[in-house]
Design a protein around this motif. Structure first.
Motif, mmCIF file in Angstrom:
data_model
loop_
_atom_site.group_PDB
_atom_site.id
_atom_site.type_symbol
_atom_site.label_atom_id
_atom_site.label_comp_id
_atom_site.label_asym_id
_atom_site.label_seq_id
_atom_site.Cartn_x
_atom_site.Cartn_y
_atom_site.Cartn_z
ATOM 1 N N ALA A 1 0.735 -1.342 -0.046
ATOM 2 C CA ALA A 1 0.042 0.004 0.033
ATOM 3 C C ALA A 1 0.976 1.238 0.049
ATOM 4 O O ALA A 1 0.045 2.444 0.080
ATOM 5 C CB ALA A 1 -0.775 0.059 1.099
ATOM 6 N N GLN A 2 2.104 1.110 -0.029
ATOM 7 C CA GLN A 2 3.037 2.189 0.079
ATOM 8 C C GLN A 2 2.851 3.081 1.086
ATOM 9 O O GLN A 2 2.606 4.432 1.250
ATOM 10 C CB GLN A 2 2.987 2.863 -1.301
ATOM 11 C CG GLN A 2 3.440 2.164 -2.557
ATOM 12 C CD GLN A 2 3.329 3.084 -3.987
ATOM 13 O OE1 GLN A 2 2.866 4.285 -3.921
ATOM 14 N NE2 GLN A 2 3.881 2.396 -4.879
ATOM 15 N N ASP A 3 2.789 2.511 2.178
ATOM 16 C CA ASP A 3 2.502 3.315 3.499
ATOM 17 C C ASP A 3 3.775 4.249 3.797
ATOM 18 O O ASP A 3 4.938 3.980 3.348
ATOM 19 C CB ASP A 3 2.452 2.387 4.798
ATOM 20 C CG ASP A 3 1.740 3.154 6.057
ATOM 21 O OD1 ASP A 3 2.408 4.090 6.493
ATOM 22 O OD2 ASP A 3 0.590 2.718 6.455
ATOM 23 N N THR A 4 3.551 5.579 4.540
ATOM 24 C CA THR A 4 4.445 6.374 4.635
ATOM 25 C C THR A 4 5.564 5.800 5.750
ATOM 26 O O THR A 4 6.690 6.297 5.721
ATOM 27 C CB THR A 4 3.968 7.798 5.206
ATOM 28 O OG1 THR A 4 3.358 7.458 6.382
ATOM 29 C CG2 THR A 4 3.170 8.328 4.069
ATOM 30 N N GLN B 1 8.384 4.025 3.916
ATOM 31 C CA GLN B 1 9.291 5.093 3.043
ATOM 32 C C GLN B 1 10.127 5.864 3.886
ATOM 33 O O GLN B 1 11.479 5.959 3.762
ATOM 34 C CB GLN B 1 8.485 6.032 2.291
ATOM 35 C CG GLN B 1 7.601 5.558 1.022
ATOM 36 C CD GLN B 1 6.586 6.406 0.596
ATOM 37 O OE1 GLN B 1 6.748 7.691 0.755
ATOM 38 N NE2 GLN B 1 5.859 6.014 -0.480
ATOM 39 N N GLU B 2 9.648 6.226 5.051
ATOM 40 C CA GLU B 2 10.584 6.904 6.095
ATOM 41 C C GLU B 2 11.682 5.838 6.529
ATOM 42 O O GLU B 2 12.756 6.335 7.019
ATOM 43 C CB GLU B 2 9.758 7.368 7.212
ATOM 44 C CG GLU B 2 8.677 8.669 6.900
ATOM 45 C CD GLU B 2 7.829 9.062 8.175
ATOM 46 O OE1 GLU B 2 7.864 8.286 9.091
ATOM 47 O OE2 GLU B 2 6.969 9.781 8.183
ATOM 48 N N ALA B 3 11.401 4.734 6.968
ATOM 49 C CA ALA B 3 12.248 3.661 7.357
ATOM 50 C C ALA B 3 13.370 3.538 6.357
ATOM 51 O O ALA B 3 14.490 3.407 6.861
ATOM 52 C CB ALA B 3 11.540 2.341 7.784
ATOM 53 N N GLU B 4 12.902 3.373 5.023
ATOM 54 C CA GLU B 4 13.984 3.355 4.025
ATOM 55 C C GLU B 4 14.974 4.471 3.980
ATOM 56 O O GLU B 4 16.057 4.394 3.940
ATOM 57 C CB GLU B 4 13.272 2.896 2.736
ATOM 58 C CG GLU B 4 14.276 2.865 1.568
ATOM 59 C CD GLU B 4 13.766 2.501 0.290
ATOM 60 O OE1 GLU B 4 14.219 2.251 -0.742
ATOM 61 O OE2 GLU B 4 12.167 2.598 0.481
#
Length: 682
Positions: free
Chosen positions: A537-540, A543-546
């Protein structure tokens, strides 16, 4: 009635006067005068100076005092007087006493009989407290044996109740164990025998040690280790501890080496450079409590699979250091600091760390956790040995889940513990174990389950490279969706930085056994699928963890490298960078800090460049005393005598070869004419 009969009725000995009736609250009346007894002196009781005239003081103890006296709650038959008692009742009491051994005579009247009975009753009343106390003592002794036997049988259950924080009573001032400082160290938890007694019982642990301890010579009692009879006699080694300063209630200490100890330290460094453990053994024979020698030789014994001797040497090093403690230095307060940058202090850190590793392998995780807390309390800001990478594992093994969650809650704000893979995964595991404890209220269990689910999902998002190696170590085959998804696949492990790879490898190699529980795996599976749903679901959060993984974990600090080297986890050691593995690592001081505070330096030895040839080095390996270049010239002008030195060197080489050939002995083969020979050479 005669005086003799009265004394026997009253239970008195010869030369002992009866108590004054006035003191007992009774009017003497005419009976006293009729008996011919003198009136009592004012202020003088039955124990007054009137007895001072007795020749033998021990005659005052009544010999007829029997163990069969009635207890305090019982009533004597001969003293049970009521308003309906008559003179016949008094006669029955007299007859009863006569049956117990008292010789009586006939009396002349009822009034005289009453005068005899009143002092007798009052005397028995005055003697009751003393007899009652003795009777209680007898009952206490007879019942005490039964209580002691029951305590021996239930000692394990009692210790479990003491260890239970919910059942532990409040100490003085209303302070409960949870309200103590986080790094508070308890002395009783520093002794591994106490933990082994809880597991196996006192008899199984002590065995036949109790009779030996009675014959053991006096040794100084310690908190960190228990001195053994096999150790050499301790004498002052030249190590002391000084109080440097006190700032904001925190005391800073430092070990110091006296001049004699410094000389031994220089000899130890020479022995290490010789690469011969026998030189360290010889040094320990002369100085049995030299700390660095004990640490280095312990590593040698451990490499030779002599674990018992290696552990014994570490305990001896701790004993030597504890004997040098400052009187104000406290192990339990958590306010005493030691600076690892000082070389004299490093031995204490390393000895504690090696000791807790032996305790963990011995099966004493609770004791090892207490030593881990002690190391962390010595320098919590810098953590030179990085025990934060180990304390979560010991807490889980010791089932100290509350301590681990409390540490995470109090230190997360200023230490960012969630950015370490070990805390990111161990804390939700601790919450899961708390939710499985049935003795806890249902509300606490439900809150622990929710907290565990939230934290484990964050851990999987932040460190996806942990899941597949963890399942591989646990021999668990993931389902097709998890195995084929790139988020948890091989790409996650390749794309991470080397520093993060070291942390994840260290955690998986150390704690994978705690995740093998089928209940733990059943709890983990739905959360893994929930994380995959968030990724798709491309959760935020994903992305922040990456983004955090790319920015952080560029290079590991020196204390993490030091921890990996001391832990000897092959999964993490293989991931160490080349600049760490290429330099020599000594067991007594692995990876010293770059900003060390040196108090004394080793004197420089005169070293000269070696121009020896390969042949010269070969003969030196055969004959250590051989020197092709001869004596070193101190004038620095070698060109003038170069030809002479060459000739002398050749002559010495020829002489060394002649000596070597002269010392070679050939053994004769066995003769054929010896049929009874066994085939061995002479």
């Amino acid at each position: 009635m005669s005086r003799r009969a009265l004394r026997r009725l009253r239970g008195e000995q010869r030369g002992q006067e009866g108590p004054g009736l006035g003191e007992l609250g009774l009017d003497p009346g005419p009976e006293r005068a009729r008996e011919g007894g003198p009136p009592p002196a004012p202020g003088k009781g039955p124990r007054g100076p009137r007895r001072a005239g007795v020749s033998n003081r021990f005659e005052l103890i009544p010999a007829e005092e029997s163990e069969d006296e009635p207890a305090a709650g019982e009533e004597r038959p001969d003293t049970r007087l009521s308003e309906q008692d008559t003179a016949g009742g008094h006669q029955e009491g007299s007859k009863d006493r006569s049956k117990e051994g008292a010789v009586t005579e006939e009396t002349d009247g009822d009034g005289q009989r009453e005068a005899q009975e009143q002092p007798d009753q009052t005397l028995a009343t005055s003697n009751k407290p003393r007899k009652k106390k003795k009777k209680r003592k007898t009952k206490k002794n007879s019942a005490g044996e039964t209580v002691e036997d029951n305590d021996l049988e239930d000692i394990d259950s009692l210790l479990e109740r003491i260890e239970d924080p919910r059942l532990a009573p409040q100490s003085q001032g209303g302070i409960t164990p949870d309200s103590r400082p986080l790094l508070y160290v308890e002395h009783r938890n520093l002794n591994p025998e106490n933990e082994l007694k809880r597991y196996f019982g006192a008899r199984a642990v002590l065995g036949d040690q109790r009779p030996r301890q009675r014959q053991r010579q006096y040794v100084r009692s310690m908190w960190l280790t228990a001195p053994k009879n096999t150790w050499p006699r301790y004498s002052k080694t030249g190590i002391t501890m000084q109080l440097l300063d006190t700032r904001r209630g925190v005391q800073h200490f430092a070990f110091e080496h006296h001049r004699e100890y410094q000389q031994v330290q220089f000899k130890f460094l020479d022995a290490v450079e010789s690469m011969d453990p026998n030189n360290i053994v010889l040094l320990l024979q002369m100085n049995p409590y030299h700390v660095d020698s004990l640490l280095q030789l312990s590593d040698v014994c451990r490499m030779q699979e002599d674990q018992e001797m290696a552990r014994d040497l570490i305990e001896r090093a701790l004993y030597s250091l504890e004997c040098a403690f400052h009187p104000v230095f406290s192990l339990t307060s958590g306010t005493c600091r030691l600076d690892y940058r000082r070389p004299e202090n490093r031995a204490f850190f390393l000895a504690l760390f090696k000791h807790l590793m032996f305790l963990e392998k011995r099966g004493c995780p609770r004791t090892a956790l207490e030593f881990c807390k002690l190391i962390l309390s010595l320098d919590p800001e810098n953590d030179p040995l990085c025990v934060l990478l180990l304390i979560d594992f010991l807490s889980l093994r010791a089932r100290e889940y509350t301590f681990l969650t409390r540490l995470f809650q109090e230190w997360e704000s200023h230490r960012n513990l969630s950015q370490l893979p070990n805390f990111a995964f161990s804390v939700p595991l601790a919450y899961f174990f708390l939710s499985q404890q049935e003795e806890r209220p249902e509300l606490e269990r439900s809150q622990a389950r929710e907290r565990a689910a939230q934290l484990v999902q964050l851990a999987l998002i932040m460190f996806p490279s942990v899941l597949m190696p963890l399942l591989d170590h646990c021999s668990v085959q993931p389902d097709a969706r998890v195995a084929s998804h790139p988020f948890f696949g091989l790409n996650a492990q390749i794309s991470q930085s080397p520093a993060l790879n070291q942390l994840t490898s260290l955690y998986v190699g150390r704690t994978h056994a705690l995740w093998k529980d089928p209940a733990v795996m059943a709890w983990l599976e739905p959360h893994v699928h929930e994380v995959l749903r968030m990724v798709e679901a491309q959760d935020t959060l994903v992305q922040e963890a990456e983004h955090k993984r790319k920015i952080r974990y560029q290079s590991a600090p020196r204390n993490i490298y030091r921890h990996i080297i001391l832990s000897e986890m092959k999964e993490a050691t293989a991931a160490l960078p080349l600049e760490v593995t290429s330099q020599p690592v000594m067991g007594f001081d692995p990876l010293p800090p770059l900003d060390s505070i040196v108090s004394y330096t080793r004197p420089e030895r005169t070293s000269h460049p070696s121009n020896e040839s390969t042949l010269s080095l070969f003969f030196r390996s055969l004959l250590p005393n051989f020197n092709l270049q001869g004596d070193v010239r101190h004038d620095g002008d070698d060109e003038a005598g170069a030809a002479q030195d060459l000739n002398q060197g050749v002559n010495r080489l020829m002489a060394a070869m002649r000596d070597m050939l002269a010392n070679i002995q050939f053994q004769e083969p066995p003769r054929d004419d010896n049929p009874e020979g066994d085939g061995d050479w002479d």
